[in-house]
Design an enzyme around this catalytic site. Sequence first.
Site, PDB file in Angstrom:
ATOM      1  N   ARG A 121      71.029  66.121  30.148  1.00  0.00           N
ATOM      2  CA  ARG A 121      70.958  64.648  30.253  1.00  0.00           C
ATOM      3  C   ARG A 121      70.389  64.213  31.596  1.00  0.00           C
ATOM      4  O   ARG A 121      69.624  63.262  31.675  1.00  0.00           O
ATOM      5  CB  ARG A 121      72.363  64.054  30.148  1.00  0.00           C
ATOM      6  N   TYR A 233      74.172  75.551  22.719  1.00  0.00           N
ATOM      7  CA  TYR A 233      72.709  75.708  22.771  1.00  0.00           C
ATOM      8  C   TYR A 233      72.268  75.873  24.220  1.00  0.00           C
ATOM      9  O   TYR A 233      72.995  75.516  25.150  1.00  0.00           O
ATOM     10  CB  TYR A 233      71.975  74.550  22.093  1.00  0.00           C
ATOM     11  N   ASP A 310      74.120  52.064  22.533  1.00  0.00           N
ATOM     12  CA  ASP A 310      75.549  52.083  22.221  1.00  0.00           C
ATOM     13  C   ASP A 310      76.163  50.687  22.255  1.00  0.00           C
ATOM     14  O   ASP A 310      77.182  50.442  21.609  1.00  0.00           O
ATOM     15  CB  ASP A 310      76.303  52.991  23.200  1.00  0.00           C
TER      16      ASP A 310
END
Length: 417
Positions: A121, A233, A310
């Site tokens: 991120r 991952y 969001d």
Amino acid sequence: VQGWPEVTMAARRSAGTGEVLVVGGGIGGLTAALAMARAGLGVRVLERAGQFAELGAGLQMAPNASRVLDRLGILQRVIEAGVLPRRLALRSALTGRELAALDVGGRFRRRYGAPYVVLHRSDLLAILVDACAAAGVSLHPGKDVLAVTDHGDRVCARCADGTAYRGIAAIAADGLHSRLREMFSDDAPVCSGFVAYRGTIDISQENIGEVTRCAALDEVVAWIGPGLHFVQYALCSGTVCNRVAVFRSRQYAAGEQDWGTPGELDDVFSACCPQVRTAMTALWRDRRWPMYDREPIGRWARGRVALLGDAAHPMLQYLAQGACQAIEDAYVLAGKLACCAGKDGSHLVPKALAEYEQARAPQAMRVQRTARLWGDIWHIDGAGAVLRDELFAYHRPGSYRYTDWLYGPVTEREERA
Ligand SMILES: Cc1cc2nc3c(=O)[nH]c(=O)nc-3n(C[C@H](O)[C@H](O)[C@H](O)COP(=O)(O)OP(=O)(O)OC[C@H]3O[C@@H](n4cnc5c(N)ncnc54)[C@H](O)[C@@H]3O)c2cc1C
């Protein structure tokens, strides 16, 4: 998703339009700022935190989002910072057996016109901040926006430090706990009773064996089981492994104040297969993320104010789509507002925002609802789990019939193939 003509910085500065104010500098707010700047609008981002930063670790970017990043000219940097997985796999958290998989290699990329990328991120945020600065966006950390008022011909954002900013529109990208959403709804976040623990480890010579015993570096794997799942991952060009553990908290169900504790995490995952139990060691135990969403609302735009990301459609993360949907919002919003970039364009803002809402709300609401359902399917127990596994066994990794609605539109080239 509509495109728009590129305009030069000089043209933008001379446009004299007034600015769009973006409240919140997360992935959604910054992508919107970049897209709007590229569409010729002046943009100012007001971010509450002292710096532009992202908490948490890995992020999966499906092609509905990476296609947008490509159009914004930052996909190559995103790919260089991340990893292009070859497949997504679902395995049983109890036995480790593979239940279903989706190939996300070359054919998938051709079908959707963009890749599936996973990255850190903070890398994505850094790329967005750089691109925004280069595109002339004014970036203001340390601005806690208390309220936005719509005066008909302009908006005004008031900040906790006493400053105020005027603009032609305000985009509320202030996240799950959005203050500006109160202008649209009196709803509250809905607690799912699930909690996430995250963690990363460097993939070194010493631990590469442990990491790849769990999953190959070019796979995104979710081990699913009754009331829990675990995801792994690789990130950062394959040098870092990202792990997330999520479970339904019995402490929450029992009404305890302190719920989803590290002790409960260990207890819940003790029944899992050895790969998952080994991988748990990489999780950070000093932080956890209780998981919330909200009921969908179809109204995101009123006058000169609109919700995005969001703030508009917070969702449970089971489809890995919250940020992807925010990125889609950003591009559509900028496309609609592009007509307001000219000198006389300000009066078109309310119509453009209404069109943005109409273009985006139905799909985002569908993703919100489906994320809940997908979580229920992952976490089901007993006979339901047996039936799920039987159905999953019929899925072919190269079949995209269940992903077209989410990752599409499908490119013409692949449709003909
Ligand atoms: C465990 C987990 C895993 C996930 N994995 C994925 C994934 O793989 N793929 C995916 O697409 N999504 C994923 N998501 C969802 C994704 O993280 C969010 O949907 C996305 O970050 C939302 O971005 P946003 O910009 O809308 O909001 P946020 O990231 O919440 O940003 C809001 C910003 O607004 C600022 N702000 C808030 N209030 C104010 C104010 N009053 N004034 C000024 N600024 C303010 C905040 O400081 C923040 O910077 C995951 C979520 C979780 C919990």
